[in-house]
Design a protein around this motif. Structure first.
Motif, PDB file in Angstrom:
ATOM      1  N   MET A   1      47.518   9.503  73.814  1.00 30.07           N
ATOM      2  CA  MET A   1      46.739   8.418  73.216  1.00 30.07           C
ATOM      3  C   MET A   1      47.381   7.985  71.893  1.00 30.07           C
ATOM      4  SD  MET A   1      42.710   8.354  72.052  1.00 30.07           S
ATOM      5  CE  MET A   1      42.144   8.462  73.739  1.00 30.07           C
ATOM      6  N   LYS A   2      47.470   6.690  71.685  1.00 26.97           N
ATOM      7  CA  LYS A   2      48.043   6.170  70.460  1.00 26.97           C
ATOM      8  C   LYS A   2      47.167   6.522  69.263  1.00 26.97           C
ATOM      9  CE  LYS A   2      49.639   1.869  68.318  1.00 26.97           C
ATOM     10  NZ  LYS A   2      49.745   0.394  68.480  1.00 26.97           N
ATOM     11  N   GLN A   3      47.808   6.961  68.170  1.00 31.14           N
ATOM     12  CA  GLN A   3      47.054   7.328  66.981  1.00 31.14           C
ATOM     13  C   GLN A   3      46.370   6.105  66.394  1.00 31.14           C
ATOM     14  OE1 GLN A   3      49.406   9.185  63.950  1.00 31.14           O
ATOM     15  NE2 GLN A   3      47.655   9.632  62.620  1.00 31.14           N
ATOM     16  N   ASP A   4      45.110   6.277  66.016  1.00 28.76           N
ATOM     17  CA  ASP A   4      44.326   5.183  65.450  1.00 28.76           C
ATOM     18  C   ASP A   4      44.462   5.223  63.934  1.00 28.76           C
ATOM     19  OD1 ASP A   4      42.589   3.187  64.836  1.00 28.76           O
ATOM     20  OD2 ASP A   4      40.831   4.071  65.791  1.00 28.76           O
ATOM     21  N   ASN A   5      45.248   4.329  63.393  1.00 27.77           N
ATOM     22  CA  ASN A   5      45.445   4.266  61.944  1.00 27.77           C
ATOM     23  C   ASN A   5      44.537   3.209  61.325  1.00 27.77           C
ATOM     24  OD1 ASN A   5      47.441   6.268  61.851  1.00 27.77           O
ATOM     25  ND2 ASN A   5      49.042   4.797  62.348  1.00 27.77           N
ATOM     26  N   ARG A   6      43.333   3.115  61.832  1.00 26.89           N
ATOM     27  CA  ARG A   6      42.374   2.146  61.323  1.00 26.89           C
ATOM     28  C   ARG A   6      41.179   2.875  60.721  1.00 26.89           C
ATOM     29  NH1 ARG A   6      40.378  -1.073  66.119  1.00 26.89           N
ATOM     30  NH2 ARG A   6      40.149   1.053  66.884  1.00 26.89           N
ATOM     31  N   VAL A   7      40.714   2.356  59.602  1.00 26.24           N
ATOM     32  CA  VAL A   7      39.548   2.928  58.937  1.00 26.24           C
ATOM     33  C   VAL A   7      38.632   1.791  58.502  1.00 26.24           C
ATOM     34  CG1 VAL A   7      38.689   4.351  57.039  1.00 26.24           C
ATOM     35  CG2 VAL A   7      40.921   4.854  58.045  1.00 26.24           C
ATOM     36  N   THR A   8      37.364   1.901  58.828  1.00 25.45           N
ATOM     37  CA  THR A   8      36.379   0.952  58.325  1.00 25.45           C
ATOM     38  C   THR A   8      35.873   1.455  56.977  1.00 25.45           C
ATOM     39  OG1 THR A   8      35.653   0.395  60.563  1.00 25.45           O
ATOM     40  CG2 THR A   8      34.183  -0.206  58.754  1.00 25.45           C
ATOM     41  N   VAL A   9      35.908   0.593  55.976  1.00 26.49           N
ATOM     42  CA  VAL A   9      35.378   0.927  54.659  1.00 26.49           C
ATOM     43  C   VAL A   9      34.262  -0.056  54.334  1.00 26.49           C
ATOM     44  CG1 VAL A   9      35.846   1.117  52.186  1.00 26.49           C
ATOM     45  CG2 VAL A   9      37.558   1.887  53.829  1.00 26.49           C
ATOM     46  N   ALA A  10      33.103   0.473  53.975  1.00 25.08           N
ATOM     47  CA  ALA A  10      31.981  -0.374  53.582  1.00 25.08           C
ATOM     48  C   ALA A  10      31.635  -0.095  52.127  1.00 25.08           C
ATOM     49  CB  ALA A  10      30.766  -0.108  54.469  1.00 25.08           C
ATOM     50  N   ILE A  11      31.448  -1.162  51.364  1.00 24.15           N
ATOM     51  CA  ILE A  11      31.034  -1.049  49.967  1.00 24.15           C
ATOM     52  C   ILE A  11      29.618  -1.599  49.868  1.00 24.15           C
ATOM     53  CG2 ILE A  11      31.607  -1.588  47.567  1.00 24.15           C
ATOM     54  CD1 ILE A  11      34.396  -2.356  48.458  1.00 24.15           C
ATOM     55  N   THR A  12      28.702  -0.774  49.367  1.00 24.13           N
ATOM     56  CA  THR A  12      27.320  -1.217  49.230  1.00 24.13           C
ATOM     57  C   THR A  12      26.918  -1.262  47.759  1.00 24.13           C
ATOM     58  OG1 THR A  12      26.359   0.994  49.465  1.00 24.13           O
ATOM     59  CG2 THR A  12      26.814  -0.218  51.492  1.00 24.13           C
ATOM     60  N   VAL A  88      34.485  -3.914  64.552  1.00 26.44           N
ATOM     61  CA  VAL A  88      33.650  -2.784  64.111  1.00 26.44           C
ATOM     62  C   VAL A  88      32.264  -2.794  64.746  1.00 26.44           C
ATOM     63  CG1 VAL A  88      34.859  -2.642  61.905  1.00 26.44           C
ATOM     64  CG2 VAL A  88      32.762  -3.996  62.061  1.00 26.44           C
ATOM     65  N   ALA A  89      31.896  -3.889  65.388  1.00 21.00           N
ATOM     66  CA  ALA A  89      30.547  -4.016  65.955  1.00 21.00           C
ATOM     67  C   ALA A  89      30.432  -3.441  67.359  1.00 21.00           C
ATOM     68  CB  ALA A  89      30.106  -5.479  65.968  1.00 21.00           C
ATOM     69  N   SER A  90      31.548  -3.030  67.949  1.00 18.67           N
ATOM     70  CA  SER A  90      31.514  -2.556  69.333  1.00 18.67           C
ATOM     71  C   SER A  90      32.236  -1.229  69.481  1.00 18.67           C
ATOM     72  CB  SER A  90      32.173  -3.588  70.258  1.00 18.67           C
ATOM     73  OG  SER A  90      32.317  -3.069  71.570  1.00 18.67           O
ATOM     74  N   GLY A  91      31.640  -0.346  70.251  1.00 17.87           N
ATOM     75  CA  GLY A  91      32.256   0.950  70.493  1.00 17.87           C
ATOM     76  C   GLY A  91      33.556   0.864  71.257  1.00 17.87           C
ATOM     77  N   SER A  92      33.817  -0.255  71.912  1.00 18.75           N
ATOM     78  CA  SER A  92      35.042  -0.405  72.697  1.00 18.75           C
ATOM     79  C   SER A  92      36.254  -0.730  71.834  1.00 18.75           C
ATOM     80  CB  SER A  92      34.858  -1.509  73.749  1.00 18.75           C
ATOM     81  OG  SER A  92      34.679  -2.771  73.119  1.00 18.75           O
ATOM     82  N   SER A  93      36.012  -1.111  70.564  1.00 19.00           N
ATOM     83  CA  SER A  93      37.159  -1.516  69.737  1.00 19.00           C
ATOM     84  C   SER A  93      37.093  -1.062  68.289  1.00 19.00           C
ATOM     85  CB  SER A  93      37.296  -3.046  69.761  1.00 19.00           C
ATOM     86  OG  SER A  93      36.113  -3.662  69.265  1.00 19.00           O
ATOM     87  N   ALA A  94      35.995  -0.445  67.869  1.00 19.73           N
ATOM     88  CA  ALA A  94      35.841  -0.052  66.467  1.00 19.73           C
ATOM     89  C   ALA A  94      36.738   1.128  66.119  1.00 19.73           C
ATOM     90  CB  ALA A  94      34.383   0.319  66.180  1.00 19.73           C
ATOM     91  N   VAL A 126      27.712   2.455  65.377  1.00 17.66           N
ATOM     92  CA  VAL A 126      28.742   2.527  66.416  1.00 17.66           C
ATOM     93  C   VAL A 126      29.560   3.802  66.270  1.00 17.66           C
ATOM     94  CG1 VAL A 126      30.940   1.513  67.166  1.00 17.66           C
ATOM     95  CG2 VAL A 126      28.943   0.055  66.862  1.00 17.66           C
ATOM     96  N   VAL A 127      29.987   4.107  65.056  1.00 25.21           N
ATOM     97  CA  VAL A 127      30.784   5.315  64.829  1.00 25.21           C
ATOM     98  C   VAL A 127      30.001   6.561  65.233  1.00 25.21           C
ATOM     99  CG1 VAL A 127      31.883   6.758  63.067  1.00 25.21           C
ATOM    100  CG2 VAL A 127      32.192   4.285  63.010  1.00 25.21           C
ATOM    101  N   MET A 128      28.712   6.578  64.907  1.00 28.54           N
ATOM    102  CA  MET A 128      27.895   7.739  65.253  1.00 28.54           C
ATOM    103  C   MET A 128      27.722   7.872  66.762  1.00 28.54           C
ATOM    104  SD  MET A 128      24.989   7.516  62.256  1.00 28.54           S
ATOM    105  CE  MET A 128      24.010   8.859  62.946  1.00 28.54           C
ATOM    106  N   LYS A 129      27.409   6.774  67.435  1.00 27.81           N
ATOM    107  CA  LYS A 129      27.158   6.858  68.873  1.00 27.81           C
ATOM    108  C   LYS A 129      28.421   7.167  69.660  1.00 27.81           C
ATOM    109  CE  LYS A 129      27.576   1.989  70.400  1.00 27.81           C
ATOM    110  NZ  LYS A 129      28.430   2.236  71.604  1.00 27.81           N
ATOM    111  N   GLU A 130      29.579   6.788  69.095  1.00 25.07           N
ATOM    112  CA  GLU A 130      30.848   7.065  69.761  1.00 25.07           C
ATOM    113  C   GLU A 130      31.422   8.415  69.344  1.00 25.07           C
ATOM    114  OE1 GLU A 130      32.226   5.208  72.129  1.00 25.07           O
ATOM    115  OE2 GLU A 130      30.588   3.733  72.013  1.00 25.07           O
ATOM    116  N   ARG A 131      30.641   9.180  68.570  1.00 24.11           N
ATOM    117  CA  ARG A 131      31.038  10.513  68.109  1.00 24.11           C
ATOM    118  C   ARG A 131      32.307  10.443  67.256  1.00 24.11           C
ATOM    119  NH1 ARG A 131      26.586  10.812  69.977  1.00 24.11           N
ATOM    120  NH2 ARG A 131      25.743  12.459  71.295  1.00 24.11           N
ATOM    121  N   GLY A 132      32.365   9.407  66.403  1.00 25.37           N
ATOM    122  CA  GLY A 132      33.480   9.281  65.481  1.00 25.37           C
ATOM    123  C   GLY A 132      33.178   9.990  64.172  1.00 25.37           C
TER     124      GLY A 132
END
Length: 206
Positions: A1-12, A88-94, A126-132
């Protein structure tokens, strides 16, 4: 599997904008692709704490932030709070990793109950439901029983709760040193190399 070098960052809207900016810079320096989500309250905090006036339009904010970080279009993407067709809104691509830094207690509560009313909340769900991997960096004091219950509930579901509480054993000499302490801990948990702060018992270069 290709390494996922993507990170979602949220600032609140919690205090601690400098943590977020330093984290983003470190991620970009390690060739990570950052998907950035910024709440309306976070823009107020960024202006107050860092003097950064970000426009509400995601494309305009992205343009400004790419200049600030010297980042390319593909490495730093900014999404609006209702861009439901973003990756980031979908488990298929986040991305499988997400950091909310700083995390307000309001966002903490929304994530804990799975409300998903904004893209930040949906992305976390999404991250939680996909066990990320989800890391929350709350910055509040004192903590109420409600805050603690929300943290416990999320921790029991595998979320990492990392309060913005820097240590002092590395003998910080500036505010930047305190910021680096927390960012280093986040990078450690993301499995990324960091030489910002020496690990206990080692030199900074170890």
């Amino acid at each position: 599997m290709k390494q996922d070098n993507r990170v979602t960052v949220a600032i609140t809207g919690a205090s601690g904008a400098p943590y977020a900016l330093r984290l983003i810079q470190c991620l970009l320096d390690q060739d990570q692709q950052v998907f950035l989500l910024i709440s309306s309250a976070a823009r107020v905090v960024l202006a107050t704490e860092h003097g950064m006036q970000l426009p509400a339009a995601p494309d305009k904010a992205a343009e400004q932030l790419r200049k600030y970080f010297s980042a390319s279009d593909d490495k730093l993407q900014v999404f609006g709070k209702e861009e439901w067709f973003s990756p980031v809104a979908s488990g298929s691509s986040a991305p499988g990793k997400m950091v909310v830094c700083p995390c307000s207690t309001s966002t903490l509560s929304a994530i804990a109950c799975g409300s998903s009313n904004t893209l930040i909340e949906r992305a976390a769900d999404v991250v939680m439901k996909e066990r990320g991997q989800l890391i929350l960096v709350p910055r509040e004091s004192p903590l109420s029983t409600i805050h603690l219950q929300n943290m416990l509930q999320l921790s029991q579901q595998g979320v990492t709760i990392m309060p913005a509480a820097p240590g002092f054993y590395h003998k910080p000499e500036s505010i930047d040193d305190l910021i680096d302490f927390m960012v280093a801990r986040v990078l450690d948990h993301l499995g990324l190399e960091q030489k910002l702060v020496a690990r206990w018992g080692y030199s900074k270069e170890s």
